[in-house]
Design a protein around this motif. Sequence first.
Motif, PDB file in Angstrom:
ATOM      1  N   MET A 113      35.368  36.607  37.826  1.00 52.63           N
ATOM      2  CA  MET A 113      36.495  37.473  38.079  1.00 52.63           C
ATOM      3  C   MET A 113      36.003  38.688  38.881  1.00 52.63           C
ATOM      4  O   MET A 113      34.904  39.175  38.653  1.00 52.63           O
ATOM      5  N   ASN A 114      36.841  39.158  39.795  1.00 54.31           N
ATOM      6  CA  ASN A 114      36.466  40.265  40.673  1.00 54.31           C
ATOM      7  C   ASN A 114      37.467  41.412  40.594  1.00 54.31           C
ATOM      8  O   ASN A 114      38.626  41.213  40.237  1.00 54.31           O
ATOM      9  N   CYS A 115      37.006  42.603  40.966  1.00 45.76           N
ATOM     10  CA  CYS A 115      37.834  43.802  41.015  1.00 45.76           C
ATOM     11  C   CYS A 115      38.997  43.594  41.978  1.00 45.76           C
ATOM     12  O   CYS A 115      38.800  43.082  43.087  1.00 45.76           O
ATOM     13  N   ILE A 116      40.188  43.998  41.561  1.00 46.99           N
ATOM     14  CA  ILE A 116      41.370  43.824  42.413  1.00 46.99           C
ATOM     15  C   ILE A 116      41.398  44.804  43.587  1.00 46.99           C
ATOM     16  O   ILE A 116      42.149  44.610  44.530  1.00 46.99           O
ATOM     17  N   SER A 117      40.548  45.823  43.540  1.00 47.12           N
ATOM     18  CA  SER A 117      40.540  46.795  44.625  1.00 47.12           C
ATOM     19  C   SER A 117      39.435  46.524  45.641  1.00 47.12           C
ATOM     20  O   SER A 117      39.700  46.420  46.837  1.00 47.12           O
ATOM     21  N   CYS A 118      38.197  46.365  45.156  1.00 46.30           N
ATOM     22  CA  CYS A 118      37.068  46.238  46.084  1.00 46.30           C
ATOM     23  C   CYS A 118      36.440  44.850  46.110  1.00 46.30           C
ATOM     24  O   CYS A 118      35.613  44.574  46.969  1.00 46.30           O
ATOM     25  N   GLY A 119      36.793  43.993  45.144  1.00 45.67           N
ATOM     26  CA  GLY A 119      36.268  42.636  45.124  1.00 45.67           C
ATOM     27  C   GLY A 119      34.931  42.469  44.439  1.00 45.67           C
ATOM     28  O   GLY A 119      34.376  41.372  44.426  1.00 45.67           O
ATOM     29  N   ALA A 120      34.392  43.546  43.856  1.00 41.00           N
ATOM     30  CA  ALA A 120      33.096  43.458  43.161  1.00 41.00           C
ATOM     31  C   ALA A 120      33.217  42.570  41.922  1.00 41.00           C
ATOM     32  O   ALA A 120      34.269  42.549  41.277  1.00 41.00           O
ATOM     33  N   PRO A 121      32.149  41.840  41.586  1.00 42.28           N
ATOM     34  CA  PRO A 121      32.169  41.049  40.358  1.00 42.28           C
ATOM     35  C   PRO A 121      32.318  41.976  39.149  1.00 42.28           C
ATOM     36  O   PRO A 121      31.752  43.074  39.124  1.00 42.28           O
ATOM     37  N   LEU A 122      33.083  41.541  38.155  1.00 38.17           N
ATOM     38  CA  LEU A 122      33.353  42.371  36.985  1.00 38.17           C
ATOM     39  C   LEU A 122      32.441  42.031  35.814  1.00 38.17           C
ATOM     40  O   LEU A 122      32.106  40.873  35.598  1.00 38.17           O
ATOM     41  N   THR A 123      32.077  43.059  35.062  1.00 39.46           N
ATOM     42  CA  THR A 123      31.316  42.889  33.824  1.00 39.46           C
ATOM     43  C   THR A 123      32.274  43.038  32.642  1.00 39.46           C
ATOM     44  O   THR A 123      33.431  43.450  32.819  1.00 39.46           O
ATOM     45  N   ASN A 124      31.778  42.745  31.449  1.00 42.61           N
ATOM     46  CA  ASN A 124      32.594  42.945  30.248  1.00 42.61           C
ATOM     47  C   ASN A 124      32.986  44.408  30.094  1.00 42.61           C
ATOM     48  O   ASN A 124      34.085  44.713  29.631  1.00 42.61           O
ATOM     49  N   ASP A 125      32.091  45.331  30.475  1.00 48.52           N
ATOM     50  CA  ASP A 125      32.410  46.760  30.391  1.00 48.52           C
ATOM     51  C   ASP A 125      33.536  47.126  31.356  1.00 48.52           C
ATOM     52  O   ASP A 125      34.407  47.937  31.021  1.00 48.52           O
ATOM     53  N   ASP A 126      33.528  46.561  32.556  1.00 46.08           N
ATOM     54  CA  ASP A 126      34.605  46.819  33.521  1.00 46.08           C
ATOM     55  C   ASP A 126      35.951  46.392  32.933  1.00 46.08           C
ATOM     56  O   ASP A 126      36.925  47.152  32.960  1.00 46.08           O
ATOM     57  N   ILE A 127      35.989  45.182  32.407  1.00 49.16           N
ATOM     58  CA  ILE A 127      37.234  44.636  31.863  1.00 49.16           C
ATOM     59  C   ILE A 127      37.683  45.434  30.643  1.00 49.16           C
ATOM     60  O   ILE A 127      38.856  45.802  30.521  1.00 49.16           O
ATOM     61  N   GLY A 128      36.746  45.749  29.749  1.00 41.07           N
ATOM     62  CA  GLY A 128      37.088  46.531  28.561  1.00 41.07           C
ATOM     63  C   GLY A 128      37.611  47.912  28.903  1.00 41.07           C
ATOM     64  O   GLY A 128      38.587  48.378  28.320  1.00 41.07           O
ATOM     65  N   ALA A 129      36.968  48.569  29.871  1.00 41.77           N
ATOM     66  CA  ALA A 129      37.400  49.911  30.271  1.00 41.77           C
ATOM     67  C   ALA A 129      38.803  49.863  30.872  1.00 41.77           C
ATOM     68  O   ALA A 129      39.645  50.714  30.563  1.00 41.77           O
ATOM     69  N   HIS A 130      39.063  48.878  31.714  1.00 42.55           N
ATOM     70  CA  HIS A 130      40.396  48.754  32.314  1.00 42.55           C
ATOM     71  C   HIS A 130      41.449  48.560  31.227  1.00 42.55           C
ATOM     72  O   HIS A 130      42.483  49.223  31.228  1.00 42.55           O
ATOM     73  N   LYS A 131      41.154  47.664  30.286  1.00 42.52           N
ATOM     74  CA  LYS A 131      42.115  47.412  29.200  1.00 42.52           C
ATOM     75  C   LYS A 131      42.314  48.654  28.341  1.00 42.52           C
ATOM     76  O   LYS A 131      43.435  48.964  27.936  1.00 42.52           O
ATOM     77  N   LYS A 132      41.246  49.370  28.051  1.00 42.17           N
ATOM     78  CA  LYS A 132      41.336  50.562  27.199  1.00 42.17           C
ATOM     79  C   LYS A 132      42.077  51.699  27.907  1.00 42.17           C
ATOM     80  O   LYS A 132      42.884  52.395  27.290  1.00 42.17           O
ATOM     81  N   LEU A 133      41.799  51.889  29.188  1.00 44.64           N
ATOM     82  CA  LEU A 133      42.314  53.062  29.900  1.00 44.64           C
ATOM     83  C   LEU A 133      43.622  52.823  30.647  1.00 44.64           C
ATOM     84  O   LEU A 133      44.349  53.775  30.923  1.00 44.64           O
ATOM     85  N   ILE A 134      43.926  51.567  30.977  1.00 45.42           N
ATOM     86  CA  ILE A 134      45.122  51.305  31.779  1.00 45.42           C
ATOM     87  C   ILE A 134      46.135  50.429  31.044  1.00 45.42           C
ATOM     88  O   ILE A 134      47.269  50.828  30.856  1.00 45.42           O
ATOM     89  N   ASN A 135      45.719  49.221  30.641  1.00 48.42           N
ATOM     90  CA  ASN A 135      46.691  48.301  30.037  1.00 48.42           C
ATOM     91  C   ASN A 135      45.966  47.204  29.271  1.00 48.42           C
ATOM     92  O   ASN A 135      45.270  46.390  29.876  1.00 48.42           O
ATOM     93  N   ARG A 136      46.180  47.170  27.955  1.00 49.34           N
ATOM     94  CA  ARG A 136      45.534  46.161  27.119  1.00 49.34           C
ATOM     95  C   ARG A 136      45.906  44.741  27.507  1.00 49.34           C
ATOM     96  O   ARG A 136      45.128  43.814  27.320  1.00 49.34           O
TER      97      ARG A 136
END
Length: 62
Positions: free
Chosen positions: A1-24
């Motif tokens: 899975m990649n970032c919807i903005s820049c296309g970078a590969p995502l880590t578990n921390d990226d996904i967790g932070a997005h869910k915590k800060l933006i939308n579960r």
Amino acid sequence: MNCISCGAPLTNDDIGAHKKLINRGATAFLCIPCLARHFKVEEKLIREKIIQFKKDGCTLFS
């Protein structure tokens, strides 16, 4: 899975932070640098918050 903005590969921390800060319920995610730009804060702050969330036992982070 990649970032919807820049296309970078995502880590578990990226996904967790997005869910915590933006939308579960999100199914597409921003990486930590893009989250920092979104909130207009330094990337370091997002990483510090992730450490805090993990210490607090947040289950969004593995």
